[in-house]
Design a protein around this motif. Structure first.
Motif: not given
Length: 567
Positions: A169-185
């Motif tokens: 679950g942690d490894f899959l969460a890492i995939g979701a975390i670092f798939s999120a781009t920064d639309s603010v920047c």
């Protein structure tokens, strides 16, 4: 007998005496708690004053640096946050580096909504919806591809590095975390007027990407990963499309409701403050309703902003238009600075770094691997999906060129506050952690966010100038349609597309080519017919400004307002 009598008296009076003693003791404890509370409140006031002062410094310094074309406010806030965190770390004896404890609730509930809403409120709707299918393709399918590659790489690489007790679950969460781009920047480093196609694709993808990443992240936390079946996979895909549709409908519904209320009641006859208040509150209500019913608040408030700019904004008075335009932009600007300033300060949180001080090389290795996976994962969907998107477009000017594909890949490499919030949600409790593996993932996330924001953010504008020459950018500016709330004078004074012809100046060189190569009866053509015939008479909009006799300002505005909408 006297003994019994005395005992009875004590028995009768005892409760009163105990009550008196209890009251005295409670008063003493209350005073002690009051002193402690007063000290805590004073510290909070001091911290808030320092943070507001830092925000002011970010605005002033960011303005001076932007004048020299060096850095934008986002990177300036990060650098100031790092410097402030260093000072606090030194003055506290290496115990603390920030003024507040990071809270993902603070980010998702208070800071993110005004940023996303203002982006939808200011976006060029014609350019956005012209590329809507490409945006959804990048934001949904592309995020799924990036999630798969990052998760697969993390499982196969980090298990061999022995970084801590991390499960599937942690490894899959890492995939979701670092798939999120920064639309603010993205809003800071790209210009909507200079590169309208690039801006609409990257930012639109970022909005859908954030919603998709949050959906995948929640699915990873809620689903039983020990037994993943085909039916559960299809259920997850169906859940995403259901979430996308319901969130969009809720946001559009809130925008239409605000337009109808303001058009029917016309608050501006008595108070422009009510018009501004109802717009702000309805937008925020749509976001909170989405969160309440487990929808995507990001998609909801984004489409609410689009609908409000198309209908509601044209129903209010002239003063309210100016006020709302600047109010939404100001709230978004302050929220952006707040996020980046805090991320810079939290990057030096000594609690997390103390777990990796014995093996700094491993921490740097984890960060480098994550950054490499992000770059590979993004490349694996940007270029193939761009090729597929180009196959569906007949007009050569609408196809994504090779240079634009490189810029889309590059601009989407930045990771920001969404990744930070998801990482804290997965690997900490109330911003704290005591596990080595979790601490390494938090510090690695901070490192990737700082590096990608500063390095990729600083190099994006020079890369745009290198790959898209200034002459091409200027032609795009001339040919791009104006945004109603962004160009305030346009909807009040006339149709801007007719002005060059009326003044005798030459038309945009590519306008005739686009007219000849594009069928006249497009989706936008039929939408305009439906909008003019059914939607605007009910909900208002440009050309349907409420007219109230006895208001000369509104009468003049009503007469000057064009009947055609460029959006």
């Amino acid at each position: 007998m006297r003994f019994l009598r005395d005992w009875c008296i004590v028995s009768v009076k005892g409760p009163d005496q105990l009550a008196t003693m209890g009251a005295d003791l409670g008063l003493l404890i209350g005073k002690m708690n009051h002193n402690t509370l007063a000290t805590s409140e004073y510290d909070s006031v001091v911290n808030m004053n320092l943070f507001v002062a830092l925000l002011c410094a970010c605005i002033v310094i960011g303005h001076l640096l932007e004048e020299s074309r060096w850095m934008n406010e986002s990177i300036t806030a990060l650098v100031i946050g790092l410097c402030t965190g260093s000072i606090i770390l030194l003055t506290s004896g290496g115990k603390n580096s920030h003024l507040f404890v990071f809270s993902e609730d603070l980010f998702f509930i208070y800071l993110l909504p005004p940023i996303i809403f203002n982006a939808g409120f200011q976006v060029k709707k014609k350019q956005f919806f012209r590329n809507f299918m490409t945006i959804v393709l990048f934001g949904a399918v592309g995020t799924a591809i990036s999630f798969t590659i990052i998760s697969f790489g993390a499982i196969n690489i980090f298990k061999r590095m022995n970084i801590g007790s991390l499960d599937l679950g942690d490894f899959l969460a890492i995939g979701a975390i670092f798939s999120a781009t920064d639309s603010v920047c993205t809003l800071q480093v790209l210009n909507q007027d200079e590169t309208p196609l690039l801006y609409s694709l990257v930012f639109g993808e970022g909005v859908v990407n954030d919603a998709t990443s949050v959906v995948i992240f929640n699915a990873v936390q809620n689903f039983d990963l020990s037994r993943i079946t085909t039916s559960e996979a299809f259920h997850l895909i169906g859940n995403f499309f259901y979430l996308f549709a319901t969130s969009t409908i809720l946001g559009a519904g809130a925008g239409l409701l605000s337009a109808y209320i303001i058009k029917r009641l016309y608050f501006g006859r008595h108070s422009t403050d009510r018009e501004v208040a109802i717009m702000i509150l309805m937008a925020y209500l749509s976001y909170m309703l989405a969160e309440l019913f487990y929808m995507s608040g990001i998609l909801t408030v984004f489409f609410c902003g689009i609908v409000m700019s198309h209908y509601t904004w044209h129903n209010v008075t002239e003063k309210s238009r100016v006020t709302t335009k600047h109010a939404f932009a100001t709230l978004s600007f302050i929220s952006e600075l707040f996020i980046f300033l805090y991320v810079g300060m939290d990057a030096l949180d000594i609690e997390k770094w103390s777990f990796v001080q014995d093996s700094p090389g491993k921490s740097v290795g984890v960060s480098s691997i994550l950054l490499g996976l992000v770059m590979v994962g993004r490349a694996c969907f940007v270029f193939p999906l761009s090729y597929l998107s180009n196959l569906t477009k007949r007009n050569k000017n609408e196809k994504i060129t090779g240079a634009q594909q490189v810029l889309i890949w590059w601009a989407g490499l930045m990771r920001g506050a969404v990744s930070m919030a998801l990482a804290y949600n997965q690997f900490t409790r109330s911003g704290h952690t005591k596990l080595r593996g979790n601490a390494i993932m938090i510090t690695s996330t901070i490192t990737v966010v700082l590096f990608s924001t500063v390095v990729f953010g600083l190099m994006t504008k020079p890369l745009v100038r290198l790959l898209l020459p200034q002459s091409k950018n200027m032609s795009l500016i001339a040919c791009s349609e104006p945004t109603s709330p962004k160009s305030f004078s346009v909807p009040l004074l006339g149709n801007p597309e007719a002005e060059p012809h009326q003044n005798g100046s030459a038309l945009c060189p590519s306008s005739l080519l686009v007219f000849l190569s594009t069928p006249s009866h497009t989706v936008h053509y039929y939408w305009r017919m439906f909008d003019d015939a059914f939607m605007r008479p009910v909900f208002g909009g440009r050309g349907f400004v409420p007219y109230i006799p006895g208001t000369p300002i509104e009468q003049s505005v009503h007469n000057l307002t064009p009947k055609e909408d460029n959006n």
